[in-house]
Write a protein that holds these residues in place. Structure first.
Motif, PDB file in Angstrom:
ATOM      1  N   HIS A   1      -5.866  40.574  84.538  1.00 56.86           N
ATOM      2  CA  HIS A   1      -5.917  41.569  83.998  1.00 56.86           C
ATOM      3  C   HIS A   1      -6.968  42.631  84.797  1.00 56.86           C
ATOM      4  CE1 HIS A   1      -7.742  44.152  81.018  1.00 56.86           C
ATOM      5  NE2 HIS A   1      -6.510  43.997  80.387  1.00 56.86           N
ATOM      6  N   ALA A   2      -7.828  42.126  85.546  1.00 55.69           N
ATOM      7  CA  ALA A   2      -8.733  43.069  86.511  1.00 55.69           C
ATOM      8  C   ALA A   2      -7.867  43.597  87.504  1.00 55.69           C
ATOM      9  CB  ALA A   2     -10.114  42.340  87.026  1.00 55.69           C
ATOM     10  N   LEU A   3      -7.103  42.761  88.191  1.00 58.35           N
ATOM     11  CA  LEU A   3      -6.304  43.360  89.313  1.00 58.35           C
ATOM     12  C   LEU A   3      -5.378  44.508  88.666  1.00 58.35           C
ATOM     13  CD1 LEU A   3      -5.522  40.164  91.273  1.00 58.35           C
ATOM     14  CD2 LEU A   3      -7.019  41.969  92.064  1.00 58.35           C
TER      15      LEU A   3
ATOM     16  N   ALA B   1      -4.719  48.392  89.947  1.00 59.18           N
ATOM     17  CA  ALA B   1      -3.685  48.919  90.303  1.00 59.18           C
ATOM     18  C   ALA B   1      -3.435  50.367  89.502  1.00 59.18           C
ATOM     19  CB  ALA B   1      -2.539  47.967  90.199  1.00 59.18           C
ATOM     20  N   GLY B   2      -3.698  50.199  88.004  1.00 62.66           N
ATOM     21  CA  GLY B   2      -3.273  51.281  87.352  1.00 62.66           C
ATOM     22  C   GLY B   2      -4.272  52.483  87.078  1.00 62.66           C
TER      23      GLY B   2
ATOM     24  N   VAL C   1      -4.539  46.113  95.899  1.00 62.33           N
ATOM     25  CA  VAL C   1      -5.221  46.466  97.310  1.00 62.33           C
ATOM     26  C   VAL C   1      -4.436  47.984  97.679  1.00 62.33           C
ATOM     27  CG1 VAL C   1      -5.423  46.029  99.685  1.00 62.33           C
ATOM     28  CG2 VAL C   1      -5.899  44.373  97.861  1.00 62.33           C
ATOM     29  N   ALA C   2      -3.144  47.776  97.596  1.00 60.78           N
ATOM     30  CA  ALA C   2      -2.032  49.124  98.190  1.00 60.78           C
ATOM     31  C   ALA C   2      -2.670  50.215  97.365  1.00 60.78           C
ATOM     32  CB  ALA C   2      -0.714  48.887  97.996  1.00 60.78           C
TER      33      ALA C   2
ATOM     34  N   PRO D   1      -7.417  60.353  92.641  1.00 57.55           N
ATOM     35  CA  PRO D   1      -7.539  59.172  91.780  1.00 57.55           C
ATOM     36  C   PRO D   1      -6.449  58.422  91.609  1.00 57.55           C
ATOM     37  CG  PRO D   1      -8.048  61.671  90.858  1.00 57.55           C
ATOM     38  CD  PRO D   1      -7.256  61.508  92.183  1.00 57.55           C
ATOM     39  N   PRO D   2      -6.665  57.099  91.321  1.00 57.65           N
ATOM     40  CA  PRO D   2      -5.533  56.111  91.157  1.00 57.65           C
ATOM     41  C   PRO D   2      -4.653  56.604  89.950  1.00 57.65           C
ATOM     42  CG  PRO D   2      -7.493  55.049  91.471  1.00 57.65           C
ATOM     43  CD  PRO D   2      -7.883  56.274  91.282  1.00 57.65           C
ATOM     44  N   GLY D   3      -3.343  56.439  89.903  1.00 58.27           N
ATOM     45  CA  GLY D   3      -2.434  56.704  89.000  1.00 58.27           C
ATOM     46  C   GLY D   3      -1.815  58.182  88.936  1.00 58.27           C
TER      47      GLY D   3
END
Length: 500
Positions: free
Chosen positions: A210-212, A216-217, A405-406, A417-419
């Motif tokens: 769930h944390a990974l 990623a999100g 990681v990617a 920012p991610p996403g």
């Protein structure tokens, strides 16, 4: 005949699960539109499955060790088929998420059993080729899934892809129930179930996945940090419990093996590097080169094709050169493939793109066969299900880790920012892609270094010089055929089969 049927069930079962996973990604946009779902809800159709399957794989393997892998395989396959049919008939996204979690539970039952059945049916020195055929089937499903799923969704709607695996799964589930394969004799009492250990491991893996997925999100946050902390605390409690348990879920003799532990680490590193590179490469094809999904899939097709082609050759290489040389060389090829992808730019043509994916597929396909064979072969038959569960856990955690990681590195190097990858310019994306893929190549190189700890190919004892001993007395005259067999010089001992 019984071994052939066992092999067929194992291969088809693994293929059904792999096919279901590949077709889901193709139909998620259509599913979101048809069910009026949010993006977060659609993400949970994948996240819910991942958490369920990862948290139960090892315990399901122990259930197979205790009650029989064939029985667990049949229950898992039939349940997987019914859950797939239910998703195809679901009236809302809530039902889809719930049934995907159910799919994860049944998938956790059948996946370790596919390896446990092979370990029980085949002698250790003949496991390489059955595992290679299983890997080839997974590669074939990965190659055919997007194309087949896209065609079905285009002509019959997104629900049709979930009915794709129903009939094959029902057939092999019934076949596994009907066909009686003699189980190997059990040495000692049946292993205990260790429910506290299973609970602690399930919590640790569920929190980790769930944390990974959260990283990623949406990147690192307080919630993901809490998830990593809970995973670490649960893992520490699990290790403490297992050291004291009378019948541990994961026996120390298994994970402390000089072969099994490194092989599991190699599987995590290889799958993290491969799936992380594929994630970045897919965005590169569609965002930078502006290819549609079908053309992108065709550019990346060499990866899946090389998994199919290289798997049988991996079994031959493993038998001829042993695990250390085979896996070290394959991890080196995987590293080179990821580095080749890191050098792509807007001017890269089909040859450069296909060549990078070809190297990645060749390296990963070989590693998957060889490292899996090491894990399964070095596990006692009594722990075959646990070994299969550990292997499947590595193959589920690795891709999730690689994508996390990617995503994190891409956001860091591109200063976004991610996403928000859809807002990246081509220049920003390429600036981030090179160092991100280089870091993933370093993960693969770390796996190659770990492979140097694996055992060499065992020498054939039949060719060793005999130990010097006292001279033999002259044999009595031979008169009959019986006396030839009993009074003649002793036959050389049959060489112990230690090859893979």
């Amino acid at each position: 005949m019984q071994r052939s049927l066992t092999l067929a069930c194992s291969v088809l079962g693994a293929m059904v699960v792999a096919l279901d996973g590949t077709v889901l990604t193709i139909v998620q946009p259509a599913l979101q539109r048809d069910l009026d779902a949010s993006f977060a809800q659609v993400q949970w159709t994948s996240t819910g499955y991942l958490i369920a399957v990862a948290s139960l794989l090892v315990f399901s393997g122990r259930l197979g060790d205790r009650y029989g892998h064939r029985r667990l395989f049949a229950v898992g396959t039939l349940g997987f088929a019914l859950a797939s049919a239910g998703i195809g008939l679901a009236s809302g996204v809530g039902w889809v998420i719930a049934l995907r979690v159910a799919q994860g539970v049944f998938g956790a039952l059948l996946q370790p059993a596919t390896l446990g059945m092979l370990r029980a049916a085949f002698p250790p020195d003949r496991l390489g080729m059955p595992i290679a055929l299983r890997t080839s089937a997974i590669g074939l499903a990965a190659a055919a899934g997007p194309v087949l799923g896209g065609a079905l969704a285009t002509h019959f709607g997104w629900r049709s892809v979930f009915f794709l695996s129903v009939v094959p799964a029902l057939l092999i589930g019934v076949l596994a129930l009907v066909v009686r394969v003699p189980a190997p004799p059990r040495e000692g009492p049946a292993p205990g179930l260790d429910l506290p250990g299973a609970g602690l491991l399930a919590v640790a893996l569920a929190c980790l996945v769930h944390a990974l997925v959260g990283v990623a999100g949406s990147g690192l946050s307080g919630v993901t940090a809490l998830g990593f902390g809970a995973a670490a605390a649960s893992a520490a409690a699990f290790v403490r419990h297992e050291r004291r348990a009378a019948s541990p879920l994961v026996p120390l003799r298994l994970v402390a093996s000089p072969a099994v532990g490194p092989a599991l680490g190699i599987l995590v590193a290889a799958s993290a590097a491969m799936f992380g590179a594929l994630f970045v490469g897919t965005y590169f094809l569609q965002e930078v080169l502006a290819l549609d999904p079908l053309r992108s899939a065709l550019r990346a097709l060499p990866l899946a094709l090389m998994m199919v082609v290289c798997a049988p050759y991996a079994a031959v290489l493993l038998r001829r050169h042993g695990p250390r040389r085979t896996i070290t060389a394959a991890m080196a090829v995987l590293t080179l493939g990821v580095l080749a992808l890191s050098r792509l730019d807007q001017a890269s043509g089909p040859v450069a793109v296909g060549g990078g994916f070809l190297l990645v597929g060749a390296g990963f396909g070989t590693v998957m066969v060889a490292a899996t064979a090491v894990v399964v072969r070095h596990a006692p038959v009594a722990d075959a299900g646990v070994a299969g569960g550990l292997q499947q856990t590595a193959m589920n955690v690795g891709p999730t880790l690689g994508i996390a990681v990617a995503t994190t590195l891409m956001a860091t190097f591109a200063a976004h920012p991610p996403g928000e990858a859809e807002q990246w310019t081509d220049g920003a994306f390429l600036t981030a892609m090179g160092p991100t893929l280089t870091a993933l190549a370093a993960v693969a190189a770390l796996g190659a270094a770990t492979a140097t700890r694996l055992p060499r190919r065992p020498r054939d004892r039949g060719h060793r010089n005999p130990t010097p001993g006292p001279p033999r007395q002259p044999a009595a005259p031979l008169t009959t055929s019986t006396s030839r067999r009993t009074s003649g010089p002793p036959r050389a001992a049959s060489p112990r089969s230690d090859t893979y």
